[in-house]
Design a protein around this motif. Structure first.
Motif, PDB file in Angstrom:
ATOM      1  N   LEU A 249       0.830  -1.206   0.000  1.00 49.65           N
ATOM      2  CA  LEU A 249       0.000   0.000   0.000  1.00 49.65           C
ATOM      3  C   LEU A 249       0.866   1.259   0.000  1.00 49.65           C
ATOM      4  N   LYS A 250       1.950   1.219   0.778  1.00 53.92           N
ATOM      5  CA  LYS A 250       2.847   2.376   0.823  1.00 53.92           C
ATOM      6  C   LYS A 250       3.538   2.594  -0.518  1.00 53.92           C
ATOM      7  N   ILE A 251       3.948   1.496  -1.151  1.00 53.15           N
ATOM      8  CA  ILE A 251       4.594   1.617  -2.468  1.00 53.15           C
ATOM      9  C   ILE A 251       3.634   2.254  -3.465  1.00 53.15           C
ATOM     10  N   LEU A 252       2.373   1.804  -3.445  1.00 48.09           N
ATOM     11  CA  LEU A 252       1.390   2.368  -4.363  1.00 48.09           C
ATOM     12  C   LEU A 252       1.130   3.840  -4.077  1.00 48.09           C
ATOM     13  N   GLU A 253       1.148   4.203  -2.783  1.00 46.16           N
ATOM     14  CA  GLU A 253       0.968   5.610  -2.419  1.00 46.16           C
ATOM     15  C   GLU A 253       2.113   6.455  -2.967  1.00 46.16           C
ATOM     16  N   TYR A 254       3.336   5.943  -2.835  1.00 47.56           N
ATOM     17  CA  TYR A 254       4.494   6.661  -3.374  1.00 47.56           C
ATOM     18  C   TYR A 254       4.366   6.820  -4.891  1.00 47.56           C
ATOM     19  N   LEU A 255       3.911   5.762  -5.547  1.00 48.97           N
ATOM     20  CA  LEU A 255       3.802   5.797  -7.003  1.00 48.97           C
ATOM     21  C   LEU A 255       2.763   6.799  -7.481  1.00 48.97           C
ATOM     22  N   GLN A 256       1.729   7.035  -6.686  1.00 41.92           N
ATOM     23  CA  GLN A 256       0.706   7.992  -7.086  1.00 41.92           C
ATOM     24  C   GLN A 256       1.292   9.382  -7.295  1.00 41.92           C
ATOM     25  N   SER A 257       2.321   9.712  -6.528  1.00 35.87           N
ATOM     26  CA  SER A 257       2.918  11.049  -6.640  1.00 35.87           C
ATOM     27  C   SER A 257       4.157  11.067  -7.529  1.00 35.87           C
ATOM     28  N   ARG A 258       4.767   9.884  -7.772  1.00 36.41           N
ATOM     29  CA  ARG A 258       6.035   9.861  -8.495  1.00 36.41           C
ATOM     30  C   ARG A 258       6.004   9.062  -9.778  1.00 36.41           C
ATOM     31  N   ASN A 259       4.947   8.292 -10.002  1.00 35.91           N
ATOM     32  CA  ASN A 259       4.748   7.513 -11.229  1.00 35.91           C
ATOM     33  C   ASN A 259       5.677   6.309 -11.376  1.00 35.91           C
ATOM     34  N   GLN A 260       6.939   6.446 -10.926  1.00 39.48           N
ATOM     35  CA  GLN A 260       7.825   5.307 -11.019  1.00 39.48           C
ATOM     36  C   GLN A 260       8.851   5.338  -9.891  1.00 39.48           C
ATOM     37  N   LEU A 261       9.323   4.155  -9.509  1.00 43.77           N
ATOM     38  CA  LEU A 261      10.297   4.003  -8.434  1.00 43.77           C
ATOM     39  C   LEU A 261      11.345   2.988  -8.849  1.00 43.77           C
ATOM     40  N   SER A 262      12.580   3.227  -8.446  1.00 44.75           N
ATOM     41  CA  SER A 262      13.633   2.243  -8.684  1.00 44.75           C
ATOM     42  C   SER A 262      13.661   1.255  -7.529  1.00 44.75           C
ATOM     43  N   ASN A 263      14.317   0.127  -7.735  1.00 46.65           N
ATOM     44  CA  ASN A 263      14.429  -0.878  -6.673  1.00 46.65           C
ATOM     45  C   ASN A 263      15.117  -0.299  -5.443  1.00 46.65           C
ATOM     46  N   SER A 264      16.188   0.474  -5.668  1.00 47.32           N
ATOM     47  CA  SER A 264      16.924   1.042  -4.534  1.00 47.32           C
ATOM     48  C   SER A 264      16.078   2.062  -3.791  1.00 47.32           C
ATOM     49  N   GLU A 265      15.244   2.808  -4.486  1.00 50.37           N
ATOM     50  CA  GLU A 265      14.368   3.781  -3.826  1.00 50.37           C
ATOM     51  C   GLU A 265      13.351   3.081  -2.936  1.00 50.37           C
ATOM     52  N   ILE A 266      12.837   1.949  -3.393  1.00 51.85           N
ATOM     53  CA  ILE A 266      11.892   1.180  -2.580  1.00 51.85           C
ATOM     54  C   ILE A 266      12.566   0.687  -1.302  1.00 51.85           C
ATOM     55  N   CYS A 267      13.796   0.195  -1.445  1.00 52.24           N
ATOM     56  CA  CYS A 267      14.545  -0.259  -0.273  1.00 52.24           C
ATOM     57  C   CYS A 267      14.730   0.874   0.732  1.00 52.24           C
ATOM     58  N   ASP A 268      15.116   2.052   0.235  1.00 56.29           N
ATOM     59  CA  ASP A 268      15.371   3.193   1.119  1.00 56.29           C
ATOM     60  C   ASP A 268      14.090   3.717   1.753  1.00 56.29           C
ATOM     61  N   LEU A 269      13.027   3.802   0.978  1.00 57.76           N
ATOM     62  CA  LEU A 269      11.771   4.357   1.478  1.00 57.76           C
ATOM     63  C   LEU A 269      11.160   3.495   2.583  1.00 57.76           C
ATOM     64  N   LEU A 270      11.289   2.169   2.449  1.00 53.50           N
ATOM     65  CA  LEU A 270      10.653   1.248   3.393  1.00 53.50           C
ATOM     66  C   LEU A 270      11.644   0.597   4.353  1.00 53.50           C
ATOM     67  N   ASN A 271      12.941   0.918   4.151  1.00 59.10           N
ATOM     68  CA  ASN A 271      13.975   0.343   5.011  1.00 59.10           C
ATOM     69  C   ASN A 271      13.925  -1.185   4.986  1.00 59.10           C
ATOM     70  N   ILE A 272      13.930  -1.725   3.774  1.00 58.65           N
ATOM     71  CA  ILE A 272      13.864  -3.173   3.606  1.00 58.65           C
ATOM     72  C   ILE A 272      15.028  -3.631   2.743  1.00 58.65           C
ATOM     73  N   SER A 273      15.270  -4.933   2.739  1.00 58.09           N
ATOM     74  CA  SER A 273      16.356  -5.500   1.944  1.00 58.09           C
ATOM     75  C   SER A 273      15.946  -5.615   0.485  1.00 58.09           C
TER      76      SER A 273
END
Length: 268
Positions: free
Chosen positions: A21-45
């Motif tokens: 849900l958080k990833i989709l929320e981010y995408l609503q404002s940014r349209n696209q995300l890189s793998n590294s951005e997802i890791c940083d935004l959610l603090n995941i591996s």
């Protein structure tokens, strides 16, 4: 499966739904995300991000891109853009094909800087002498041993990919062309305009040294403006385009003695 591992996977499933849900929320404002951005935004591996991406793609919520994900809407926009480019290229190819039918063996021709004329160069299969200041035209003609290519020299314009030198341009006054094929940045009420002053000068010189002057321009050029005038309508013999010109423009062209050839796309 051990109880602790089962419980851990259960927590991960709950957390995954929250992450998605958080990833989709981010995408609503940014349209696209890189793998590294997802890791940083959610603090995941990276492994966790990869599992989340796979699930979102599988459910149709996102589409894969090079190095990340994007909303499906972006995919539709990309597809629409590609379709427009393909359509525009097809129309330019039709214009180029129509122009090629006016070229005969032995002609001395000038080929202008233009994507449509570059396509024309790619179709030529006759014994010709061609002058051009376009790097792309020279490249398109380079494999055609039956064509004598004369590339005008000078400083290279990186943006529009042509060469220009005043003294070299003046040498065009010593050449008489059977046919000159010119492009356009814009067709305005009093003539044909171009984006570069030096390039406009080349057009003007060539138009006065050719038995026939062909203007190859798609319909959109009638709706554009550009700063530097290169040609009066009276300096053009034939306009090859892909749609009817606006009525007021058509009247001015006809009054100037320009023959207008409209190419039609073949019906499927």
């Amino acid at each position: 499966m051990a109880y602790d591992e089962y419980r851990e996977r259960g927590r991960d499933y709950i957390h995954q739904e929250e992450r998605l849900l958080k990833i989709l929320e981010y995408l609503q404002s940014r349209n696209q995300l890189s793998n590294s951005e997802i890791c940083d935004l959610l603090n995941i591996s990276r492994d966790t991000a990869r599992r989340d991406i796979i699930k979102l793609v599988h459910e149709g919520g996102v589409i894969r891109t090079h190095g990340g994900i994007a909303l499906p809407l972006l995919k539709e926009e990309i597809r629409a853009y590609k379709e427009r480019v393909t359509s525009a290229t097809k129309q330019k190819m039709l214009i180029a094909k129509a122009a090629s039918e006016h070229i005969a063996d032995g002609d001395v021709c000038f080929m202008d800087v233009s994507t449509t004329i570059q396509l024309l160069c790619g179709q030529l299969d006759k014994n010709l002498t061609v002058y051009t200041h376009s790097l792309d035209n020279a490249e398109a003609l380079s494999a055609k041993s039956e064509i004598n290519i004369n590339l005008l020299g000078g400083k290279f314009n990186h943006e529009n990919r042509f060469f220009y030198d005043y003294d070299t341009a003046m040498q065009l006054n010593d050449v008489f062309f059977d046919k000159a094929f010119l492009g356009a940045a814009a067709i305005m009420e009093d003539g044909v305009y171009f984006a570069n002053r030096n390039d406009a000068l080349v057009k003007k010189l060539v138009s006065r040294r050719a038995r026939e002057v062909f203007l190859l321009a798609d319909f959109k050029k009638f709706n554009l403006t550009s700063p530097f005038k290169g040609l009066n309508f009276s300096e053009i013999d034939i306009l090859i385009t892909n749609q009817d010109a606006p009525k007021h423009s058509l009247l001015m062209l006809q009054d100037s003695g320009v023959e207008v050839i409209k190419v039609l796309e073949e019906e499927k």
